[in-house]
Write a protein that holds these residues in place. Structure first.
Motif, mmCIF file in Angstrom:
data_model
loop_
_atom_site.group_PDB
_atom_site.id
_atom_site.type_symbol
_atom_site.label_atom_id
_atom_site.label_comp_id
_atom_site.label_asym_id
_atom_site.label_seq_id
_atom_site.Cartn_x
_atom_site.Cartn_y
_atom_site.Cartn_z
ATOM 1 N N LEU A 24 34.883 61.342 57.862
ATOM 2 C CA LEU A 24 36.295 61.339 57.520
ATOM 3 C C LEU A 24 36.468 61.138 56.019
ATOM 4 N N ALA A 25 35.715 60.228 55.485
ATOM 5 C CA ALA A 25 35.858 59.938 54.067
ATOM 6 C C ALA A 25 35.439 61.136 53.226
ATOM 7 N N MET A 26 34.342 61.757 53.600
ATOM 8 C CA MET A 26 33.788 62.827 52.787
ATOM 9 C C MET A 26 34.519 64.148 52.983
ATOM 10 N N LYS A 27 34.515 64.620 54.226
ATOM 11 C CA LYS A 27 34.982 65.985 54.457
ATOM 12 C C LYS A 27 36.493 66.075 54.601
ATOM 13 N N VAL A 28 37.073 65.008 55.099
ATOM 14 C CA VAL A 28 38.489 65.121 55.406
ATOM 15 C C VAL A 28 39.347 64.671 54.230
ATOM 16 N N SER A 29 38.926 63.605 53.589
ATOM 17 C CA SER A 29 39.783 63.075 52.536
ATOM 18 C C SER A 29 39.459 63.731 51.212
ATOM 19 N N ASN A 30 40.195 63.311 50.230
ATOM 20 C CA ASN A 30 40.031 63.922 48.915
ATOM 21 C C ASN A 30 38.984 63.183 48.097
ATOM 22 N N LEU A 31 38.074 62.482 48.781
ATOM 23 C CA LEU A 31 37.093 61.690 48.048
ATOM 24 C C LEU A 31 36.269 62.540 47.105
ATOM 25 N N SER A 32 35.826 63.717 47.624
ATOM 26 C CA SER A 32 34.924 64.525 46.799
ATOM 27 C C SER A 32 35.637 65.123 45.599
ATOM 28 N N TYR A 58 38.160 63.579 44.287
ATOM 29 C CA TYR A 58 38.899 62.473 43.694
ATOM 30 C C TYR A 58 37.981 61.715 42.772
#
Lengths: 270, 260, 158
Positions: C24-32, C34
């Motif tokens: 969720l953190a990697m693929k779904v959110s804008n973490l990469s 961000y």
């Protein structure tokens, strides 16, 4: 029979549940090394008495002394200390259903001591041997018959070598053979381990066979006490009704109700 | 008239009494947690029965909810020509709301009611009493491990639900309905914020974990020790958990996502 | 169920949960995408920035090279001040770069688009982008259009 040999001294005990007075000023002595029976009709609060001695309930008034210490005033940690020296056998065994027989008996040892598993194993096997169930050690409680479950519970109750054992209706609902086993176990364990036992029951025959002293409770009071022989010869109405199993007497046959005449003539206008 | 008032008053007093008992129990449970860190085996055992055994229902539900989101989302968005945003819709719905809330509801139904029944039965068969007489605190031995296990399991289950849901949305949206694969993920990544959405979702599931497990364990411990009492307690667990979760969800959502 | 098997399953469960969170953190959110990382600060002033938000993208040639760090209001000049963080590696932006606020797609969010000028010198930390064009507000556009139409009419009538 007040005595300096008393392990448990109960004085002027009052206990109320809801609006009912369960105990209305009771005096009791449990002597060391002896089997004391507490008997009476159903519902007189005999089990409640055991819970009061164990500190699970607090009395409204009065004192309960166990080995000189007042149980009714004890805080949580003190209670836990003294309970390690009491064993209790519940009516249906109350084994922990998710662990097997061996683990049930080992439970108090594992919880309260740091003994190595080897030593625990030896202890558990010996306790199971004392009740004749060493071979059943790997069974689950659901696989045991009622009588066997109670014997395992007994082994668990003596796991920490307590000074005192309390039996809650040990004879109720047992077949004659299991009955004989239980009777024999209670008396031989008491003597062999130097225990003091309190047996709560309403089975006269079995209790009279092993009890050294009997207290008869009814209506929240001690109505008679003495050895089995003394009670059998007692003139007290209570004692006579109970020991002889008479349906009517101080404990009435009829639940309190209106006059029969009046009831029948009501023509269903209740 | 007076008797109605009396009844109401009595109910109110009972309610506050229960509330008080519940909170006292909560404190007792929490105080038993530090020592659990030494006896972690007890907790692991409970995480298995509460978490692992809930996996199936969570996986299946997550998948289907995600797929339905994909379907419904597409139907609505296509009218605006905005079907490329399907990924965003599915992901945000799941991570912010459906993940934590639906997981909590399912958890209450499956694991919560099981906890209540188990503890209630232990009470009815005097096992808890027997433990007390053996100088073992039943709250610390039986309730605390189960509470900690629920707290640990809930956010994990919610994350799995959301993740599987996003994949379900992908299956329906991209494979079935023809949304562009790249758009699904990139739109989503653009709009789903790690702090605002994912962290908040995790916080929600942690709060729900505490609340649902607490209710389940309390109802079991407090029930009337008869078969009817246990069955009523199990029903109460599910109903109360659902109400509290939904109510809390509103409050938390307002706090977290209130002002954009 | 032996203890060992139980523990294995619990381990699998926890690992799966962690993996889901990670996914969720990697693929779904804008973490990469961000990166609250290194960059240099550049400001620009606008008359109207409606719709622009903090963390909105800052692009040049359509590629995101930074993000809006802060938006504030200048009481003296009555203008909006947009503070942007440009990623360090993009350090050759000409000093006369202009900034405009665009809309991504028809209903999309606002972003700052930078257009390069011709200056040799580059923008550095703390510099101000002088040339700016405001966000296109739909109502103003319509107003302009209507006014133009009326002008044409009156011209035509002359």
């Amino acid at each position: 029979m007040p005595d300096s040999q008393s392990l448990v001294k109960i004085r002027d005990l009052h206990f109320v549940r809801g609006s009912r007075k369960i105990f209305d000023g009771i005096d009791l002595d449990i002597q060391r090394g002896k089997i004391t029976a507490i008997m009476g009709p159903s519902g007189t609060g005999k089990t409640t008495l055991l819970r009061l001695i164990g500190g699970q309930l607090k009395p409204a008034r009065g004192s309960i002394e166990v080995e000189g210490q007042h149980v009714e005033n004890m805080g949580r940690s003190e209670l836990f200390q003294i309970r390690k020296r009491m064993g209790m056998l519940f009516q249906n065994g109350a084994l922990l259903t998710d662990i097997n027989v061996f683990d049930n008996v080992a439970f108090p040892i594992r919880e309260h001591t740091d003994l190595p598993e080897q030593l625990i194993r030896t202890l558990v096997l010996m306790k199971l041997e004392a009740v004749g169930l060493r071979g059943a050690r790997n069974l689950m409680p659901s696989e045991l018959s009622g009588g066997m479950a109670r014997r395992v519970a007994l082994a668990r109750a003596i796991a920490l070598d307590p000074m005192m054992l309390m039996y809650d209706e040990p004879f109720t609902g047992q077949d004659p053979i299991s009955l004989g086993v239980v009777v024999r176990l209670i008396s031989s364990l008491n003597d062999a381990l130097g225990l003091s036992s309190i047996v709560v029951s309403h089975d006269i025959h079995e209790t009279a066979a092993i009890a050294d002293y009997i207290y008869l409770l009814s209506g929240g009071k001690v109505v008679a006490h003495g050895s089995a022989d003394e009670l059998a010869q007692s003139n007290s109405e209570w004692a006579k009704q109970f020991m002889n199993g008479e349906p009517d007497g101080p404990v009435p046959f009829h639940y309190p109700a209106d006059d029969l005449h009046v009831d029948l003539l009501q023509k269903g206008l209740d | 008239m007076l008797s109605w008032l009396q009844l109401l008053g009595q109910k109110a007093i009972d309610f506050f009494q229960r509330l008080g008992r519940g909170h006292l129990l909560f404190i007792a449970i929490l105080s038993g947690i530090p020592e659990l860190l030494l006896r972690f085996r007890l907790v692991v055992q409970q995480v298995y029965s509460v978490g692992v055994l809930s996996l199936v229902i969570i996986l299946v539900s997550g998948l289907f909810v995600g797929m339905v989101l994909g379907l419904q989302g597409y139907n609505t968005l296509v009218d605006f020509g905005a079907e490329e945003s399907l990924g965003t819709v599915v992901a945000l719905s799941l991570v912010r709301e459906l993940g934590p809330v639906v997981t909590a509801l399912l958890f209450a139904g499956r694991a919560g009611s099981a906890l209540t029944a188990e503890i209630g039965l232990m009470k009815a068969t005097e096992q808890l009493s027997a433990m007390e007489m053996m100088a073992v605190d039943p709250i610390r031995r039986v309730l605390s491990p189960r509470f900690l296990a629920g707290f640990i399991s809930m956010p994990l289950l919610a994350a799995i639900f959301s993740a599987v849901g996003v994949l379900g949305g992908f299956l329906v949206g991209v494979s079935l309905l023809g949304v562009d694969e790249g758009a699904y993920w990139s739109q989503m990544q653009d709009k789903v914020d790690l702090h605002d959405d994912i962290y908040n979702g995790v916080i929600k599931s942690l709060v729900f974990g505490v609340v649902v497990t607490w209710i389940s364990v309390f109802e079991g411990y407090d029930c009337i020790p008869t078969s009817e009492g246990v069955s009523r307690a199990t029903t109460r667990t599910v109903v109360h958990s659902a109400l509290v979760v939904l109510g809390l969800d509103f409050i938390l959502t307002a706090l977290m996502f209130g002002e954009v | 169920m032996t203890t060992r098997l139980t523990e294995i399953w619990v381990g699998v469960f926890v690992a799966a949960g962690m993996a889901a969170l990670f996914m969720l953190a990697m693929k779904v959110s804008n973490l990469s995408t961000y990166n609250e990382g290194e960059g240099y600060i550049v400001t620009a002033r606008f008359e109207d920035i409606s719709g622009l938000k903090e963390r909105s993208p800052v692009t040049m040639a359509g590629v995101r090279i930074g993000r809006v760090k802060a938006i504030s209001f200048d009481n003296d000049s009555l203008q909006a001040v947009v503070t942007m963080r440009i990623e360090t590696r993009h350090n050759a932006l000409p000093k006369d770069t202009s900034a405009s606020i665009y809309t991504a797609g028809l209903l999309g969010e606002k972003y700052v688009g930078l257009e390069p000028g011709g200056d040799d010198k580059s923008l550095k930390q703390g510099d101000v982008v002088k040339l700016t064009q405001d966000s296109l507000v739909l109502e103003k556009l319509i107003g302009q259009f209507v006014t133009k139409m009326l002008d044409n009419d009156s011209d035509g009538k002359k």
